[in-house]
Design a protein around this motif. Structure first.
Motif, PDB file in Angstrom:
ATOM      1  N   ILE A 126       0.689  -1.437  -0.050  1.00  0.00           N
ATOM      2  CA  ILE A 126       0.017  -0.201   0.048  1.00  0.00           C
ATOM      3  C   ILE A 126       0.867   1.172  -0.072  1.00  0.00           C
ATOM      4  O   ILE A 126       1.945   1.436   0.698  1.00  0.00           O
ATOM      5  CB  ILE A 126      -0.860   0.203   1.219  1.00  0.00           C
ATOM      6  N   GLU A 185      -8.427   5.834  -7.180  1.00  0.00           N
ATOM      7  CA  GLU A 185      -7.954   4.373  -6.478  1.00  0.00           C
ATOM      8  C   GLU A 185      -7.171   3.443  -7.724  1.00  0.00           C
ATOM      9  O   GLU A 185      -7.611   3.573  -8.925  1.00  0.00           O
ATOM     10  CB  GLU A 185      -8.799   3.617  -5.792  1.00  0.00           C
ATOM     11  N   GLU A 186      -6.115   2.929  -7.530  1.00  0.00           N
ATOM     12  CA  GLU A 186      -5.409   2.209  -8.214  1.00  0.00           C
ATOM     13  C   GLU A 186      -4.995   0.718  -7.398  1.00  0.00           C
ATOM     14  O   GLU A 186      -4.192   0.899  -6.651  1.00  0.00           O
ATOM     15  CB  GLU A 186      -4.263   2.726  -8.827  1.00  0.00           C
ATOM     16  N   TYR A 187      -5.678  -0.417  -8.036  1.00  0.00           N
ATOM     17  CA  TYR A 187      -5.462  -1.590  -7.604  1.00  0.00           C
ATOM     18  C   TYR A 187      -5.097  -2.707  -8.334  1.00  0.00           C
ATOM     19  O   TYR A 187      -5.193  -2.689  -9.590  1.00  0.00           O
ATOM     20  CB  TYR A 187      -6.847  -1.863  -6.816  1.00  0.00           C
ATOM     21  N   TYR A 188      -4.178  -3.616  -7.865  1.00  0.00           N
ATOM     22  CA  TYR A 188      -3.957  -4.686  -8.510  1.00  0.00           C
ATOM     23  C   TYR A 188      -4.321  -6.072  -7.499  1.00  0.00           C
ATOM     24  O   TYR A 188      -3.699  -6.147  -6.431  1.00  0.00           O
ATOM     25  CB  TYR A 188      -2.364  -4.921  -8.984  1.00  0.00           C
ATOM     26  N   SER A 189      -5.050  -6.890  -8.079  1.00  0.00           N
ATOM     27  CA  SER A 189      -5.362  -8.133  -7.340  1.00  0.00           C
ATOM     28  C   SER A 189      -5.029  -9.226  -7.830  1.00  0.00           C
ATOM     29  O   SER A 189      -5.190  -9.420  -8.991  1.00  0.00           O
ATOM     30  CB  SER A 189      -6.748  -8.016  -6.983  1.00  0.00           C
ATOM     31  N   GLY A 246     -11.155  -7.778 -10.342  1.00  0.00           N
ATOM     32  CA  GLY A 246     -11.171  -7.709  -8.860  1.00  0.00           C
ATOM     33  C   GLY A 246     -11.983  -8.947  -8.492  1.00  0.00           C
ATOM     34  O   GLY A 246     -11.671 -10.005  -8.703  1.00  0.00           O
ATOM     35  N   LEU A 299     -11.026  -8.175  -3.540  1.00  0.00           N
ATOM     36  CA  LEU A 299     -10.654  -6.686  -3.595  1.00  0.00           C
ATOM     37  C   LEU A 299     -11.550  -5.895  -2.850  1.00  0.00           C
ATOM     38  O   LEU A 299     -11.336  -4.929  -2.433  1.00  0.00           O
ATOM     39  CB  LEU A 299     -10.508  -6.425  -5.125  1.00  0.00           C
ATOM     40  N   ARG A 310     -10.420  -3.322   0.000  1.00  0.00           N
ATOM     41  CA  ARG A 310     -10.449  -1.824   0.040  1.00  0.00           C
ATOM     42  C   ARG A 310     -11.645  -1.442   1.337  1.00  0.00           C
ATOM     43  O   ARG A 310     -11.255  -0.549   1.808  1.00  0.00           O
ATOM     44  CB  ARG A 310     -11.616  -1.329  -1.149  1.00  0.00           C
ATOM     45  N   ARG A 335      -9.029   6.616   0.631  1.00  0.00           N
ATOM     46  CA  ARG A 335      -8.738   6.011  -0.430  1.00  0.00           C
ATOM     47  C   ARG A 335      -8.237   6.827  -1.713  1.00  0.00           C
ATOM     48  O   ARG A 335      -7.624   6.258  -2.546  1.00  0.00           O
ATOM     49  CB  ARG A 335      -9.932   5.019  -0.847  1.00  0.00           C
ATOM     50  N   ALA A 385      -2.289   0.329  -4.541  1.00  0.00           N
ATOM     51  CA  ALA A 385      -2.253  -0.897  -3.383  1.00  0.00           C
ATOM     52  C   ALA A 385      -2.230  -2.215  -4.418  1.00  0.00           C
ATOM     53  O   ALA A 385      -2.692  -2.127  -5.600  1.00  0.00           O
ATOM     54  CB  ALA A 385      -3.245  -1.105  -2.646  1.00  0.00           C
ATOM     55  N   ALA A 386      -1.829  -3.379  -3.876  1.00  0.00           N
ATOM     56  CA  ALA A 386      -1.998  -4.604  -4.510  1.00  0.00           C
ATOM     57  C   ALA A 386      -2.060  -5.690  -3.451  1.00  0.00           C
ATOM     58  O   ALA A 386      -1.696  -5.279  -2.303  1.00  0.00           O
ATOM     59  CB  ALA A 386      -0.662  -4.973  -5.297  1.00  0.00           C
TER      60      ALA A 386
END
Length: 620
Positions: free
Chosen positions: A247, A255-259, A269, A273, A277, A298, A303-304
């Motif tokens: 994070i 927001e930017e996520y990699y799951s 997601g 995910l 969050r 957020r 984050a991942a």
């Protein structure tokens, strides 16, 4: 017969000979989309040829996850791919079953592959069936057994033989050009795939055409690779049994996520995910003991999260979205597992790292301050957008949307952003109303560089575009998989493209990072005679078309989209649509990129334009 009863169709008999059972390979070859998603030609990272490679790699990586084989070797020569792992090797008497017998594999038994991602005995068979040539050889304890298939049929059954090779499996395949017409692999998509594997399995190496991919720091390396803005504080890295989390925050919006689940990149997601969050926001809120809005916590997060689940359930065959609620048949819920982990580990980290917690607090307060400053504007804009959506002349919507919960063609949902009545009219008349929407701009949009989120609500056009895309609260609700900028290929059209890309990069960078933004290619020339017509996208295609027609070709130069009739336009936005994906690389730092192209007219930019000026000889 009743009046509304349809008459029987002549010649259609429904007897026992009308019932057919397709064998395994015929079913896969006739319905490849059921097994690998879309086909494609290799121009997009999720095209079928990369799914084939991934299915072979998944088996090799599963071996590493079980503790066998630290290196995987991948080669690509023209369209021939080989994958060699150094795992245990397939049991020699089962090589044929594993490669050609449906619903056969080791992954039904959790003892052998506790947390695998393989397709439950389907994946490698799909690769076999969809390849013009497929060769598999298992090396095990000094012996080897191999088979060669062509279009899923056994071509060679090699006898059991002695081998002086390390244990493991070797696969070579050539995707069938009859199923994937005119396909070509692109190294950048393969390399991105391999990087994800090594980030998720620190310590494992993959060698691709002599280039070695290796990660020492796992998901920290992934985040550093993906981030295109400087982090505000060092990446928080938390690791436990069956979970790894990273994070940080930066100054971008959204927001930017990699799951990931069991090494599978869940691009859409899923339950893990959603749980991450919520748990991360709740933990941070409770740490500061302030009634912060989750959106402020957020905003700017990058984050991942990677978890390992027994017997995962995905919402599609290609495993892009996790549907599982539990960690395993006897395990806790995913929500509780992730929540408990973050409550302990993230809370401990913030207590031990006061400098990071101070920086994060300032970021949250800044986001809260900006949100409250535009609260009045936001409310009015939402009301305006809601009314406009009921009779919005800018948006010609389609019937199928990317955020629909059901539907096989959700991925085909797209929106064309056009400029001018004539271009809008041509696309609107020739589009597929099921999956293609049109949003019409009024002239050039505002240059949003350096402006705050307030402009999204104050500017009616931006506000309506945001509402049409449904991205105000993040891209989870995105209504169209492809956002296609459709402008003329002249100076004004190029400027509009830049202004729109600037808008997306400023306020919704994840749309570009996740590959949702495209530029529509349209033909520059039409070359025809009374018999044949060719549409040409560049000078080389124009010359080739003239050589085909030879005698008295009629050549038309298209100056704008509005000059192309709806009947002709139908060809350019149909199955053969040509799109250029807007991408962002690590070296493309967003702030510097926008400052160069969209900031004040600097001498550097003037020199760049002069040095890269291309003069069209037809205009002289």
């Amino acid at each position: 017969m009743e009046e509304n009863t349809p008459a029987p169709t002549p010649g259609l008999e429904y007897g026992s000979d009308a019932i057919r059972t397709l064998d395994w390979k015929e079913h896969i070859r006739r319905r490849p989309g059921m097994y690998i998603g879309k086909l494609g030609d290799g121009t997009h990272a999720d095209d079928g040829i990369y799914v084939l490679l991934k299915e072979v790699l998944d088996n090799a990586v599963d071996e590493y996850m079980m503790g066998y084989g630290k290196q995987i070797e991948v080669t690509l020569v023209e369209n021939t791919i080989t994958v060699r792992d150094y795992g245990r090797g397939i049991p020699l008497d089962k090589v044929k079953d594993v490669s050609s017998k449906m619903n056969t594999g080791a992954k039904y038994d959790s003892k052998a592959f506790k947390k695998s991602v393989g397709l439950n005995g389907v994946g490698i068979k799909a690769v076999n069936a969809l390849s013009s040539e497929f060769y598999i050889c298992s090396y095990r304890d000094g012996k080897c057994k191999a088979y060669l298939y062509r279009s899923g049929n056994v071509s060679e059954d090699y006898p059991l033989a002695d081998a002086h090779e390390q244990n493991g499996t070797f696969v070579r395949f050539v995707a069938d050009a009859n199923i994937f017409p005119t396909y070509r692999y692109r190294d950048e998509f393969i390399e991105a795939l391999l990087k994800n594997y090594v980030y998720l399995n620190s310590g494992m190496a993959i060698v691709f055409n002599g280039r070695r991919f290796y990660s020492k720091n796992g998901l920290v390396d992934l985040l550093n690779e993906k981030m295109t803005s400087e982090p505000l504080y060092p990446v928080i890295h938390l690791k436990g049994d069956d979970i790894e989390v990273v994070i940080t925050h930066n100054n971008q919006y959204g927001e930017e996520y990699y799951s990931f689940v069991n090494g599978q990149h869940t691009t859409q997601g899923g339950t893990h995910l959603t749980a991450f969050r919520e748990a991360a926001s709740r933990t941070i809120k409770e740490y500061y003991n302030k009634n912060f809005d989750y959106s402020d916590i957020r905003n700017g997060i990058v984050a991942a999260v990677s978890i390992k689940v027994e017997e995962p359930v995905f919402e599609s065959q290609t495993k892009t979205k996790l549907g599982s609620r539990d960690m395993g048949p006897e395990g806790p819920t995913i929500s509780k597992f992730i929540g408990d982990f973050l409550k302990k580990e993230l809370d401990n980290y913030l207590h031990k790292n006061a400098e990071t917690s101070d920086i994060l607090l300032k970021k949250i307060l800044d986001s809260e301050k900006e949100r409250k400053a535009i609260a009045g504007v936001t409310k009015l804009a939402r009301e305006r957008a809601k009314k406009a959506n009921l009779h919005n002349r800018k948006l010609r919507d389609c019937r199928v949307h990317f955020n629909d919960t059901k539907g096989d063609n959700r991925d085909e949902s797209s929106i064309f952003i056009t400029e001018g009545d004539s271009a809008t009219g041509s696309i609107t008349k020739s589009r597929n109303v099921e999956t293609q929407a049109v949003f019409s701009l009024r002239g050039k949009p505002l240059n949003s560089y350096g402006l705050t989120r307030k402009v999204v609500y104050e500017n009616e056009e931006f506000n309506l575009l945001q509402a049409a895309l449904n991205v105000e609260d993040g891209i989870e609700g995105l209504r169209y998989n492809k956002i296609i900028i459709a402008t003329d290929a002249d100076v004004d059209g190029m400027h509009i493209r830049l202004l729109l890309i600037t808008f997306f990069l400023q306020f919704f960078p994840d749309l570009i990072k996740k590959g949702h933004v495209y530029i529509l290619q349209t033909p520059l020339f039409r070359v025809r005679n009374k018999k044949d017509t060719y549409y040409c996208y560049n000078e080389e295609e124009r010359i080739a078309a003239m050589n085909k027609i030879k005698v008295n070709p009629e050549i038309t130069r298209f100056k704008g989209l509005g000059e192309i009739s709806p009947d002709e336009f139908r060809h350019f936005i149909g199955p053969d649509i040509r799109l250029d994906q807007v991408t962002l690389r690590k070296e493309d730092l967003v702030k510097e990129l926008l400052e160069f192209y969209m900031g004040k007219n600097t001498m550097e930019r003037q020199n760049f334009i002069i040095q890269n000026l291309v003069v069209d000889e037809d205009e002289l």
